[in-house]
Design a protein around this motif. Structure first.
Motif, mmCIF file in Angstrom:
data_model
loop_
_atom_site.group_PDB
_atom_site.id
_atom_site.type_symbol
_atom_site.label_atom_id
_atom_site.label_comp_id
_atom_site.label_asym_id
_atom_site.label_seq_id
_atom_site.Cartn_x
_atom_site.Cartn_y
_atom_site.Cartn_z
ATOM 1 N N GLN A 22 38.866 52.039 27.560
ATOM 2 C CA GLN A 22 40.164 52.154 28.217
ATOM 3 C C GLN A 22 39.998 52.444 29.713
ATOM 4 O OE1 GLN A 22 39.460 53.664 25.245
ATOM 5 N NE2 GLN A 22 40.656 52.198 24.045
ATOM 6 N N GLU A 23 39.057 53.323 30.052
ATOM 7 C CA GLU A 23 38.802 53.634 31.464
ATOM 8 C C GLU A 23 38.230 52.426 32.200
ATOM 9 O OE1 GLU A 23 37.808 58.424 31.250
ATOM 10 O OE2 GLU A 23 36.264 56.967 30.689
ATOM 11 N N ILE A 24 37.332 51.686 31.528
ATOM 12 C CA ILE A 24 36.761 50.479 32.137
ATOM 13 C C ILE A 24 37.856 49.454 32.381
ATOM 14 C CG2 ILE A 24 35.221 48.511 31.747
ATOM 15 C CD1 ILE A 24 33.389 50.437 30.193
ATOM 16 N N GLY A 25 38.743 49.274 31.389
ATOM 17 C CA GLY A 25 39.847 48.333 31.550
ATOM 18 C C GLY A 25 40.742 48.702 32.714
ATOM 19 N N PHE A 26 40.988 50.010 32.884
ATOM 20 C CA PHE A 26 41.843 50.471 33.994
ATOM 21 C C PHE A 26 41.156 50.220 35.338
ATOM 22 C CE2 PHE A 26 43.583 53.582 36.932
ATOM 23 C CZ PHE A 26 44.951 53.464 36.704
ATOM 24 N N LEU A 27 39.860 50.537 35.415
ATOM 25 C CA LEU A 27 39.127 50.332 36.665
ATOM 26 C C LEU A 27 39.069 48.856 37.037
ATOM 27 C CD1 LEU A 27 36.154 52.833 36.184
ATOM 28 C CD2 LEU A 27 38.003 53.016 37.863
ATOM 29 N N LEU A 28 38.819 48.001 36.060
ATOM 30 C CA LEU A 28 38.772 46.566 36.335
ATOM 31 C C LEU A 28 40.154 46.024 36.677
ATOM 32 C CD1 LEU A 28 36.279 45.405 33.552
ATOM 33 C CD2 LEU A 28 35.827 45.705 35.992
ATOM 34 N N ALA A 29 41.193 46.650 36.121
ATOM 35 C CA ALA A 29 42.555 46.245 36.467
ATOM 36 C C ALA A 29 42.857 46.556 37.932
ATOM 37 C CB ALA A 29 43.561 46.947 35.556
ATOM 38 N N ILE A 30 42.294 47.646 38.459
ATOM 39 C CA ILE A 30 42.460 47.964 39.884
ATOM 40 C C ILE A 30 41.860 46.862 40.731
ATOM 41 C CG2 ILE A 30 41.713 49.531 41.735
ATOM 42 C CD1 ILE A 30 41.867 51.811 39.732
ATOM 43 N N LEU A 31 40.688 46.392 40.301
ATOM 44 C CA LEU A 31 40.009 45.296 40.998
ATOM 45 C C LEU A 31 40.931 44.082 41.122
ATOM 46 C CD1 LEU A 31 37.072 44.632 42.070
ATOM 47 C CD2 LEU A 31 36.718 43.514 39.859
ATOM 48 N N MET A 32 41.692 43.822 40.053
ATOM 49 C CA MET A 32 42.620 42.691 40.055
ATOM 50 C C MET A 32 43.930 43.052 40.758
ATOM 51 S SD MET A 32 41.091 40.340 37.944
ATOM 52 C CE MET A 32 39.807 40.308 36.700
ATOM 53 N N ALA A 33 44.404 44.290 40.547
ATOM 54 C CA ALA A 33 45.732 44.679 41.026
ATOM 55 C C ALA A 33 45.832 44.676 42.546
ATOM 56 C CB ALA A 33 46.104 46.058 40.479
ATOM 57 N N THR A 34 44.739 44.973 43.243
ATOM 58 C CA THR A 34 44.809 44.954 44.713
ATOM 59 C C THR A 34 45.082 43.549 45.239
ATOM 60 O OG1 THR A 34 42.388 44.789 44.780
ATOM 61 C CG2 THR A 34 43.355 46.971 45.085
ATOM 62 N N ARG A 35 44.869 42.533 44.390
ATOM 63 C CA ARG A 35 45.197 41.163 44.793
ATOM 64 C C ARG A 35 46.704 40.917 44.807
ATOM 65 N NH1 ARG A 35 40.863 37.077 41.857
ATOM 66 N NH2 ARG A 35 38.955 38.099 42.575
ATOM 67 N N ILE A 36 47.475 41.865 44.286
ATOM 68 C CA ILE A 36 48.926 41.694 44.273
ATOM 69 C C ILE A 36 49.504 41.911 45.662
ATOM 70 C CG2 ILE A 36 51.089 42.538 43.299
ATOM 71 C CD1 ILE A 36 49.457 43.429 40.837
ATOM 72 N N ILE A 37 49.035 42.964 46.336
ATOM 73 C CA ILE A 37 49.597 43.342 47.638
ATOM 74 C C ILE A 37 48.729 42.872 48.794
ATOM 75 C CG2 ILE A 37 50.279 45.285 49.092
ATOM 76 C CD1 ILE A 37 50.905 46.842 46.536
ATOM 77 N N ALA A 38 47.429 43.146 48.699
ATOM 78 C CA ALA A 38 46.537 42.911 49.838
ATOM 79 C C ALA A 38 46.555 41.478 50.377
ATOM 80 C CB ALA A 38 45.112 43.333 49.464
ATOM 81 N N PRO A 39 46.431 40.435 49.528
ATOM 82 C CA PRO A 39 46.415 39.081 50.097
ATOM 83 C C PRO A 39 47.682 38.739 50.862
ATOM 84 C CG PRO A 39 45.657 39.047 47.822
ATOM 85 C CD PRO A 39 46.236 40.410 48.073
ATOM 86 N N ASN A 40 48.830 39.251 50.388
ATOM 87 C CA ASN A 40 50.093 38.955 51.061
ATOM 88 C C ASN A 40 50.195 39.677 52.400
ATOM 89 O OD1 ASN A 40 51.714 37.275 49.037
ATOM 90 N ND2 ASN A 40 51.024 38.971 47.776
ATOM 91 N N VAL A 41 49.638 40.884 52.471
ATOM 92 C CA VAL A 41 49.611 41.613 53.746
ATOM 93 C C VAL A 41 48.781 40.842 54.759
ATOM 94 C CG1 VAL A 41 48.824 43.717 54.903
ATOM 95 C CG2 VAL A 41 49.977 43.864 52.680
#
Length: 388
Positions: free
Chosen positions: A44-63
């Motif tokens: 569960q912790e690994i899934g959350f950490l890897l989700a962060i890796l993906m989730a920053t692609r939500i905001i950062a590329p648009n900025v």
């Protein structure tokens, strides 16, 4: 003649940028789960950490895309992103806890996400009417991915997962060195009063929904594939070879993609590719004990990523005007790899549990791919834009 030489020189550096960018992914994507497991984190912790890796692609590329489209400084953002990501990546050498790594991932990937959308735009604009050469340029990234997936697997098998930060840092330095020679030619920028609005039509909305669902389906592959193979009795080195097989198939598909797109169009090839993806995840779910079925599933990566990505990049590039191209590529990346990838990885971590739900995570992936295919079928036929 000078312009031709200059263009070819720039394409050489762009090839190098693709090579190192995807080499880094070749280490980080398949083996981060193993790295985190070695540091004592559960599924569960690994899934959350890897989700962060993906989730920053939500905001950062648009900025970063907004900055690029308004300033025209695309090459400069690639250099800034590579330098800042390399510096923030140093935090991986310290054995911190869960929240330390979560913050480290968020910071380093925020800068890292300044790179790819600008790289895609610069490459396609450099190629101009020769956009059909995109696949041959982009395939250098696939080659880098193969080298590090295979090499990383053997390195981890020999020295252990803690070798990963050292490999990653060497690649970050290579990425920065390749980006520095890119010419700082600012793209022409329209004033705000001259800039047209984004064209949010049905074809774009259905396309983005399909891309999001497709990346959700890839959640278990990007986050847990190597762990899944280890659970089935394969070593990290063998797992790396299976991943590399998929990327070889992807490279071959990139070479044929321009001809296929010009003949059949985006929509038909997306439907075919995503249907093959659904089949692929079912083969992984129920054929992991068979080298034959597992190998076939990896060959289908030619469709899952190779043909799908080539068609999607062309769709986005032609759907948006020059003043919105960075934003268009960022929108595609953030909704698909960002939202879709994060949701898929996180949900698969929950389904995976202690490992007993591993098979069902792949069934979930196949269901997401099927839904993605239905979304493509909803795209109006008149909007099927073929590369010219």
């Amino acid at each position: 003649m000078v312009a031709i030489v200059s263009t070819e020189r720039q394409l050489r550096w762009l090839r190098a940028c693709y090579f190192f960018f995807f080499s880094i992914l070749g280490v980080m994507v398949p083996y981060l789960g193993v790295f985190f497991e070695n540091r004592g984190f559960n599924a569960q912790e690994i899934g959350f950490l890897l989700a962060i890796l993906m989730a920053t692609r939500i905001i950062a590329p648009n900025v970063w895309a907004r900055v690029a489209d308004r300033s025209g400084m695309r090459a400069e953002l690639i250099k800034l992103g590579a330098a800042a990501a390399a510096i923030s990546y140093l935090t991986f050498f310290y054995h911190g806890g869960f929240w330390y790594l979560a913050i480290s991932l968020a910071v380093y990937t925020f800068f890292w996400n300044a790179i790819l959308a600008q790289l895609e735009v610069i490459t396609l604009e450099t190629l101009g009417e020769n956009a059909g050469r995109y696949g041959s340029i982009r395939s250098w990234g696939s080659g880098g991915y193969i080298c590090l997936v295979v090499g990383g697997g053997f390195a981890i098998g020999h020295w252990g997962p803690e070798v990963l930060p050292f490999i990653g840092m060497a690649l970050f330095i290579g990425m920065l060195a390749s980006a520095l020679p890119l010419p700082a030619n600012r793209a022409s920028v329209q004033r705000a009063t001259e800039r047209s609005k984004l064209n949010w039509d049905k074809s774009l909305l259905w396309f983005l929904l399909s891309a999001l669902l497709l990346q959700m389906s890839a959640g278990p592959f990007y986050g847990f594939f190597v762990l899944y193979l280890k659970q089935a009795g394969y070593s990290e080195a063998i797992a790396g070879l299976f991943v590399a097989l998929g990327v070889v198939a992807e490279i071959v598909m990139f070479l044929f993609a321009p001809r296929l797109l010009s003949r059949h169009g985006v929509k038909a090839l997306l439907v075919l590719s995503i249907g093959m993806t659904a089949l692929r995840w079912l083969l992984v779910a129920f054929g992991v004990d068979s080298i034959l079925w597992l190998g076939l599933s990896q060959l289908l990566h030619a469709f899952t990523f190779g043909l799908t990505h080539a068609a999607s990049i062309q769709f986005v590039h032609r759907h948006f005007e020059a003043s919105h191209r960075s934003q268009g590529q960022a929108l595609y990346a953030s909704l698909s790899f960002g939202v879709g990838g994060a949701l898929g990885t996180w949900l698969c971590g929950l389904i995976w549990g202690d490992g007993s739900g591993a098979v069902w995570s792949w069934v979930f992936a196949a269901a997401c791919a099927t839904a993605s295919m239905l979304a493509v079928l909803a795209i109006p036929d008149s909007q099927d834009k073929r590369p010219r």
